[in-house]
Design a protein around this motif. Structure first.
Motif, PDB file in Angstrom:
ATOM      1  N   LEU A 112       0.825  -1.211   0.000  1.00 47.66           N
ATOM      2  CA  LEU A 112       0.000   0.000   0.000  1.00 47.66           C
ATOM      3  C   LEU A 112       0.857   1.258   0.000  1.00 47.66           C
ATOM      4  O   LEU A 112       0.573   2.226  -0.715  1.00 47.66           O
ATOM      5  N   ALA A 113       1.917   1.230   0.809  1.00 48.31           N
ATOM      6  CA  ALA A 113       2.819   2.389   0.873  1.00 48.31           C
ATOM      7  C   ALA A 113       3.489   2.629  -0.480  1.00 48.31           C
ATOM      8  O   ALA A 113       3.600   3.776  -0.942  1.00 48.31           O
ATOM      9  N   LEU A 114       3.922   1.546  -1.116  1.00 48.96           N
ATOM     10  CA  LEU A 114       4.563   1.670  -2.428  1.00 48.96           C
ATOM     11  C   LEU A 114       3.574   2.180  -3.466  1.00 48.96           C
ATOM     12  O   LEU A 114       3.921   3.011  -4.315  1.00 48.96           O
ATOM     13  N   SER A 115       2.317   1.703  -3.380  1.00 48.99           N
ATOM     14  CA  SER A 115       1.288   2.150  -4.317  1.00 48.99           C
ATOM     15  C   SER A 115       1.022   3.643  -4.174  1.00 48.99           C
ATOM     16  O   SER A 115       0.948   4.374  -5.166  1.00 48.99           O
ATOM     17  N   VAL A 116       0.894   4.106  -2.930  1.00 48.11           N
ATOM     18  CA  VAL A 116       0.641   5.529  -2.680  1.00 48.11           C
ATOM     19  C   VAL A 116       1.820   6.381  -3.152  1.00 48.11           C
ATOM     20  O   VAL A 116       1.643   7.401  -3.832  1.00 48.11           O
ATOM     21  N   ALA A 117       3.036   5.928  -2.798  1.00 45.46           N
ATOM     22  CA  ALA A 117       4.235   6.689  -3.171  1.00 45.46           C
ATOM     23  C   ALA A 117       4.382   6.788  -4.684  1.00 45.46           C
ATOM     24  O   ALA A 117       4.677   7.866  -5.227  1.00 45.46           O
ATOM     25  N   SER A 118       4.166   5.676  -5.390  1.00 46.30           N
ATOM     26  CA  SER A 118       4.317   5.685  -6.845  1.00 46.30           C
ATOM     27  C   SER A 118       3.224   6.531  -7.502  1.00 46.30           C
ATOM     28  O   SER A 118       3.481   7.251  -8.473  1.00 46.30           O
ATOM     29  N   SER A 119       1.997   6.465  -6.963  1.00 46.38           N
ATOM     30  CA  SER A 119       0.901   7.260  -7.525  1.00 46.38           C
ATOM     31  C   SER A 119       1.175   8.750  -7.382  1.00 46.38           C
ATOM     32  O   SER A 119       0.978   9.526  -8.321  1.00 46.38           O
ATOM     33  N   VAL A 120       1.633   9.159  -6.194  1.00 45.62           N
ATOM     34  CA  VAL A 120       1.954  10.570  -5.957  1.00 45.62           C
ATOM     35  C   VAL A 120       3.098  11.018  -6.862  1.00 45.62           C
ATOM     36  O   VAL A 120       3.061  12.103  -7.457  1.00 45.62           O
ATOM     37  N   ALA A 121       4.118  10.165  -6.984  1.00 45.07           N
ATOM     38  CA  ALA A 121       5.274  10.507  -7.823  1.00 45.07           C
ATOM     39  C   ALA A 121       4.868  10.664  -9.280  1.00 45.07           C
ATOM     40  O   ALA A 121       5.346  11.578  -9.978  1.00 45.07           O
ATOM     41  N   ILE A 122       3.971   9.787  -9.759  1.00 44.48           N
ATOM     42  CA  ILE A 122       3.519   9.872 -11.149  1.00 44.48           C
ATOM     43  C   ILE A 122       2.727  11.151 -11.383  1.00 44.48           C
ATOM     44  O   ILE A 122       2.890  11.825 -12.414  1.00 44.48           O
ATOM     45  N   TYR A 147      11.875  17.232 -28.198  1.00 37.41           N
ATOM     46  CA  TYR A 147      11.994  16.303 -27.068  1.00 37.41           C
ATOM     47  C   TYR A 147      13.362  16.459 -26.399  1.00 37.41           C
ATOM     48  O   TYR A 147      14.353  15.864 -26.816  1.00 37.41           O
ATOM     49  N   THR A 148      13.378  17.287 -25.361  1.00 37.12           N
ATOM     50  CA  THR A 148      14.603  17.505 -24.595  1.00 37.12           C
ATOM     51  C   THR A 148      14.844  16.311 -23.661  1.00 37.12           C
ATOM     52  O   THR A 148      13.953  15.486 -23.437  1.00 37.12           O
ATOM     53  N   THR A 149      16.030  16.261 -23.092  1.00 35.40           N
ATOM     54  CA  THR A 149      16.365  15.158 -22.174  1.00 35.40           C
ATOM     55  C   THR A 149      15.430  15.089 -20.976  1.00 35.40           C
ATOM     56  O   THR A 149      14.951  14.005 -20.624  1.00 35.40           O
ATOM     57  N   PRO A 150      15.123  16.217 -20.290  1.00 33.22           N
ATOM     58  CA  PRO A 150      14.181  16.152 -19.157  1.00 33.22           C
ATOM     59  C   PRO A 150      12.804  15.614 -19.552  1.00 33.22           C
ATOM     60  O   PRO A 150      12.187  14.863 -18.795  1.00 33.22           O
ATOM     61  N   VAL A 151      12.308  16.002 -20.739  1.00 32.75           N
ATOM     62  CA  VAL A 151      11.007  15.524 -21.202  1.00 32.75           C
ATOM     63  C   VAL A 151      11.040  14.018 -21.411  1.00 32.75           C
ATOM     64  O   VAL A 151      10.134  13.287 -20.984  1.00 32.75           O
ATOM     65  N   VAL A 152      12.092  13.532 -22.049  1.00 39.50           N
ATOM     66  CA  VAL A 152      12.204  12.087 -22.316  1.00 39.50           C
ATOM     67  C   VAL A 152      12.322  11.320 -21.008  1.00 39.50           C
ATOM     68  O   VAL A 152      11.683  10.268 -20.820  1.00 39.50           O
ATOM     69  N   VAL A 153      13.128  11.823 -20.067  1.00 40.43           N
ATOM     70  CA  VAL A 153      13.318  11.135 -18.770  1.00 40.43           C
ATOM     71  C   VAL A 153      12.009  11.076 -18.000  1.00 40.43           C
ATOM     72  O   VAL A 153      11.616  10.021 -17.484  1.00 40.43           O
ATOM     73  N   CYS A 154      11.281  12.203 -17.927  1.00 36.86           N
ATOM     74  CA  CYS A 154      10.002  12.222 -17.201  1.00 36.86           C
ATOM     75  C   CYS A 154       8.963  11.351 -17.898  1.00 36.86           C
ATOM     76  O   CYS A 154       8.168  10.683 -17.233  1.00 36.86           O
ATOM     77  N   SER A 155       8.969  11.326 -19.217  1.00 31.32           N
ATOM     78  CA  SER A 155       8.015  10.492 -19.970  1.00 31.32           C
ATOM     79  C   SER A 155       8.271   9.023 -19.665  1.00 31.32           C
ATOM     80  O   SER A 155       7.338   8.242 -19.455  1.00 31.32           O
ATOM     81  N   GLU A 156       9.534   8.625 -19.634  1.00 33.15           N
ATOM     82  CA  GLU A 156       9.873   7.238 -19.355  1.00 33.15           C
ATOM     83  C   GLU A 156       9.494   6.869 -17.924  1.00 33.15           C
ATOM     84  O   GLU A 156       9.006   5.762 -17.653  1.00 33.15           O
ATOM     85  N   TYR A 157       9.668   7.813 -16.984  1.00 29.44           N
ATOM     86  CA  TYR A 157       9.307   7.531 -15.587  1.00 29.44           C
ATOM     87  C   TYR A 157       7.806   7.376 -15.467  1.00 29.44           C
ATOM     88  O   TYR A 157       7.297   6.478 -14.777  1.00 29.44           O
ATOM     89  N   PHE A 158       7.063   8.234 -16.144  1.00 30.31           N
ATOM     90  CA  PHE A 158       5.597   8.163 -16.081  1.00 30.31           C
ATOM     91  C   PHE A 158       5.117   6.843 -16.632  1.00 30.31           C
ATOM     92  O   PHE A 158       4.162   6.248 -16.137  1.00 30.31           O
ATOM     93  N   MET A 159       5.768   6.346 -17.680  1.00 28.97           N
ATOM     94  CA  MET A 159       5.343   5.082 -18.268  1.00 28.97           C
ATOM     95  C   MET A 159       5.754   3.903 -17.404  1.00 28.97           C
ATOM     96  O   MET A 159       5.112   2.874 -17.438  1.00 28.97           O
TER      97      MET A 159
END
Length: 228
Positions: free
Chosen positions: A13-23, A216-228
């Protein structure tokens, strides 16, 4: 054994909440800070990665796939894909606080629909809790300085489609005796296809910009990959 199981549940549950907030934070940063407003297209990428991940999981026997009739899968995929896309668009055009209020409002409205159309009954305690929740959502909404018409409309549509989608999900699971993972595995390709095909057009209509012409800058690509 029981203590270990409880710790596992708490950890999950903690991991789910943390990942949801981070996304949510990462997605908002993409749209507002990094200038990548293509929320619908981004959601289609996310769903494609979700399907690929679930495919690997079922090949490794983490769960058993179960066949579901095409009509049910397409209907669920359409509603759920639309719901996710609208929620992300709501995040793009509203503040994070208002977006979270939108997600909270889904709970009481789902209960309301189940009461009206499915004749479900809920205890007085639950009704009182939902009234308090709705009051909080209302106060937070009217005091949100970033409230705007387009964002409000998108939030309303997101609430409606998500409520119907959740009720449909519960109905399908009970009727066909399938888990949420099995249902998601069968429907994710349809959800991804719907948003992949419509995403660039919807995003262009709302932002007047093309996802294909974006730098597509590096920050955009990195954040896109994290979101996915």
């Amino acid at each position: 054994m029981t203590a270990g199981l409880q710790l596992g549940v708490i950890g999950s549950l903690a991991l789910s909440v943390a990942s949801s907030v981070a996304i949510v934070i990462c997605n908002k940063a993409l749209i507002s800070t990094l200038g990548f407003p293509f929320a619908t297209t981004l959601t289609s990428w996310h769903l494609m990665v979700t399907y690929c991940t679930l495919h690997v999981a079922q090949r490794l026997h983490f769960f058993e796939p179960k066949a579901i009739d095409g009509h049910t899968v397409i209907l669920f995929g359409f509603l759920n894909g639309t719901s996710i896309g609208l929620l992300n668009l709501s995040l793009g055009f509203n503040s994070i606080g208002f977006y979270q209020m939108t997600k909270l409002a889904i709970i009481p409205f789902t209960v309301l629909l189940e009461t009206i159309f499915l004749n479900k009954r809920f205890s007085e305690t639950i009704k009182l809790s939902l009234m308090v929740l709705l009051l909080g959502v209302g106060i937070a909404s009217v005091t949100d300085l970033e409230l705007n018409l387009l964002g409000s409309v998108l939030s309303g549509l997101a609430i409606a489609t998500t409520c119907v989608g959740q009720i449909l999900t519960n109905t399908i699971q009970k009727k066909l005796k399938v888990s949420s993972t099995q249902l998601l595995y069968q429907s994710a390709p349809y959800q991804a296809a719907i948003l992949f095909a419509t995403g660039p057009f919807v995003d262009r209509l709302l932002t007047n910009r093309s996802v294909f012409a974006h730098k597509y800058t590096t920050p955009v690509v990195v954040c896109s990959e994290y979101f996915m």
